[in-house]
Design a protein around this motif. Structure first.
Motif, mmCIF file in Angstrom:
data_model
loop_
_atom_site.group_PDB
_atom_site.id
_atom_site.type_symbol
_atom_site.label_atom_id
_atom_site.label_comp_id
_atom_site.label_asym_id
_atom_site.label_seq_id
_atom_site.Cartn_x
_atom_site.Cartn_y
_atom_site.Cartn_z
ATOM 1 N N THR A 113 1.035 -1.450 0.151
ATOM 2 C CA THR A 113 0.358 -0.136 -0.279
ATOM 3 C C THR A 113 1.290 0.655 0.298
ATOM 4 O O THR A 113 1.954 1.305 0.551
ATOM 5 C CB THR A 113 -0.910 -0.255 1.198
ATOM 6 O OG1 THR A 113 -1.505 -1.265 1.132
ATOM 7 C CG2 THR A 113 -1.799 0.975 1.247
ATOM 8 N N TYR B 92 0.789 5.241 -0.204
ATOM 9 C CA TYR B 92 0.775 6.441 1.227
ATOM 10 C C TYR B 92 0.453 7.682 0.816
ATOM 11 O O TYR B 92 1.989 8.015 0.727
ATOM 12 C CB TYR B 92 0.648 6.684 2.780
ATOM 13 C CG TYR B 92 -0.033 5.184 3.323
ATOM 14 C CD1 TYR B 92 -1.327 5.443 3.281
ATOM 15 C CD2 TYR B 92 0.786 4.095 3.709
ATOM 16 C CE1 TYR B 92 -1.872 4.178 4.211
ATOM 17 C CE2 TYR B 92 0.599 3.007 4.322
ATOM 18 C CZ TYR B 92 -1.205 3.011 5.065
ATOM 19 O OH TYR B 92 -1.432 1.741 5.552
ATOM 20 N N TYR C 78 -9.033 14.740 -5.363
ATOM 21 C CA TYR C 78 -10.737 14.423 -4.600
ATOM 22 C C TYR C 78 -11.460 14.101 -5.611
ATOM 23 O O TYR C 78 -12.158 13.421 -5.197
ATOM 24 C CB TYR C 78 -10.309 15.420 -3.268
ATOM 25 C CG TYR C 78 -9.634 15.426 -2.618
ATOM 26 C CD1 TYR C 78 -8.623 14.632 -2.053
ATOM 27 C CD2 TYR C 78 -9.012 16.627 -2.192
ATOM 28 C CE1 TYR C 78 -6.942 14.226 -1.462
ATOM 29 C CE2 TYR C 78 -7.480 16.646 -1.522
ATOM 30 C CZ TYR C 78 -6.764 16.080 -1.110
ATOM 31 O OH TYR C 78 -5.680 15.884 -0.764
ATOM 32 N N PRO D 255 -11.149 6.218 -8.508
ATOM 33 C CA PRO D 255 -10.752 5.539 -7.606
ATOM 34 C C PRO D 255 -9.452 4.810 -8.218
ATOM 35 O O PRO D 255 -8.524 4.780 -7.818
ATOM 36 C CB PRO D 255 -11.365 5.501 -6.747
ATOM 37 C CG PRO D 255 -11.762 4.535 -7.010
ATOM 38 C CD PRO D 255 -12.691 5.358 -8.042
ATOM 39 N N ASN E 99 -6.532 0.609 -6.489
ATOM 40 C CA ASN E 99 -7.287 1.788 -6.265
ATOM 41 C C ASN E 99 -7.027 2.720 -5.012
ATOM 42 O O ASN E 99 -6.515 2.444 -4.313
ATOM 43 C CB ASN E 99 -9.358 0.921 -6.471
ATOM 44 C CG ASN E 99 -9.151 0.924 -7.252
ATOM 45 O OD1 ASN E 99 -9.755 1.258 -8.433
ATOM 46 N ND2 ASN E 99 -9.647 -0.937 -7.037
ATOM 47 N N GLU F 171 -7.670 4.989 -2.339
ATOM 48 C CA GLU F 171 -8.867 5.175 -0.879
ATOM 49 C C GLU F 171 -8.375 6.440 0.389
ATOM 50 O O GLU F 171 -7.463 6.965 0.655
ATOM 51 C CB GLU F 171 -9.046 4.279 0.494
ATOM 52 C CG GLU F 171 -9.225 4.012 1.470
ATOM 53 C CD GLU F 171 -9.151 2.818 2.172
ATOM 54 O OE1 GLU F 171 -10.160 2.848 3.363
ATOM 55 O OE2 GLU F 171 -8.417 1.953 2.221
ATOM 56 N N ILE G 216 -8.154 7.785 3.487
ATOM 57 C CA ILE G 216 -8.495 7.204 4.858
ATOM 58 C C ILE G 216 -8.963 8.906 5.493
ATOM 59 O O ILE G 216 -8.829 9.902 5.794
ATOM 60 C CB ILE G 216 -7.432 7.233 5.065
ATOM 61 C CG1 ILE G 216 -6.824 5.977 4.932
ATOM 62 C CG2 ILE G 216 -6.853 7.326 6.723
ATOM 63 C CD1 ILE G 216 -5.044 5.723 5.194
ATOM 64 N N THR G 217 -10.285 8.358 6.372
ATOM 65 C CA THR G 217 -10.713 9.548 6.586
ATOM 66 C C THR G 217 -10.467 9.137 8.803
ATOM 67 O O THR G 217 -11.031 9.856 9.404
ATOM 68 C CB THR G 217 -12.532 9.360 6.824
ATOM 69 O OG1 THR G 217 -12.951 8.419 6.799
ATOM 70 C CG2 THR G 217 -12.945 10.201 5.308
ATOM 71 N N MET H 154 -4.324 9.302 1.628
ATOM 72 C CA MET H 154 -4.957 8.467 -0.210
ATOM 73 C C MET H 154 -3.759 7.364 0.345
ATOM 74 O O MET H 154 -2.147 7.438 1.406
ATOM 75 C CB MET H 154 -4.576 9.148 -0.688
ATOM 76 C CG MET H 154 -5.529 10.550 -1.118
ATOM 77 S SD MET H 154 -4.761 11.499 -2.716
ATOM 78 C CE MET H 154 -3.487 12.223 -1.915
ATOM 79 N N HIS I 274 -3.458 0.972 -2.684
ATOM 80 C CA HIS I 274 -3.656 0.000 -2.648
ATOM 81 C C HIS I 274 -3.113 -0.927 -4.204
ATOM 82 O O HIS I 274 -4.568 -1.285 -4.909
ATOM 83 C CB HIS I 274 -4.794 -1.312 -2.612
ATOM 84 C CG HIS I 274 -5.599 -0.382 -0.869
ATOM 85 N ND1 HIS I 274 -4.843 -0.552 0.292
ATOM 86 C CD2 HIS I 274 -7.042 0.343 -0.898
ATOM 87 C CE1 HIS I 274 -5.350 0.132 1.015
ATOM 88 N NE2 HIS I 274 -6.876 0.583 0.573
#
Length: 162
Positions: free
Chosen positions: A54, A56, A66, A73, A106, A108, A110-111, A146, A149
């Protein structure tokens, strides 16, 4: 891959190349503009016990990227290092040595705050390998994190024979 003689298939060596790179370029399918959208970004990476990787990334809390990610994505990435120009003026020959990785996955957003802190720590430690970097925690809430992956990646190198 067209040039099989340059392909690197050993996962450990691919991860070694990733560790040498300091910028990763992410490319997205910008369906509104109808052209690819590419970003050079700082990055960090983790590899799990199964060899899944992954990447980051971080950025401001808002921006066009965004919007693009929300619409699609899927992303491709590229990183390269070990550049060296090799010239033979007598023969009029010039080439470049390099090591590179290209892949896809893809993205993602991250929240979860704890996961953001974890990812930002991975990212900052990628650039401070000798000693952990304690970044200002106030930045967490004003930073978008973000994760890409990786589903597939290939690597290659060009080395000039001595």
């Amino acid at each position: 891959m067209r040039r099989k003689d340059r392909e690197i298939s050993d996962h450990g060596e691919i991860m070694e190349i990733m560790g040498e790179c300091d910028v990763c370029r992410l490319a997205f399918n910008d369906v509104v503009e109808g052209v690819p959208y590419i970003l050079p970004l700082n990055f960090g990476y983790v590899e799990d016990i199964n060899g899944n990787v992954t990447l980051y990334f971080h950025g401001a809390t808002e921006g066009y990227k965004y919007d693009v990610i929300a619409r699609d994505p899927r992303a491709t990435f590229e990183m390269d290092c070990a550049h060296r120009l090799v010239s033979d003026r007598g023969r009029g020959y010039c080439t470049m040595e390099y090591r590179s990785i290209i892949g896809r996955g893809n993205v993602e957003i991250i929240t979860d705050r704890d996961k953001k802190i974890e990812a930002l720590t991975v990212l900052t430690d990628n650039y401070h390998r000798e000693r952990h970097f304690d970044y200002n925690q106030a930045a967490v809430d004003r930073t978008t994190v973000m994760a890409l992956h990786i589903e597939k990646m290939t690597a290659k190198q060009r080395k000039v024979k001595a």
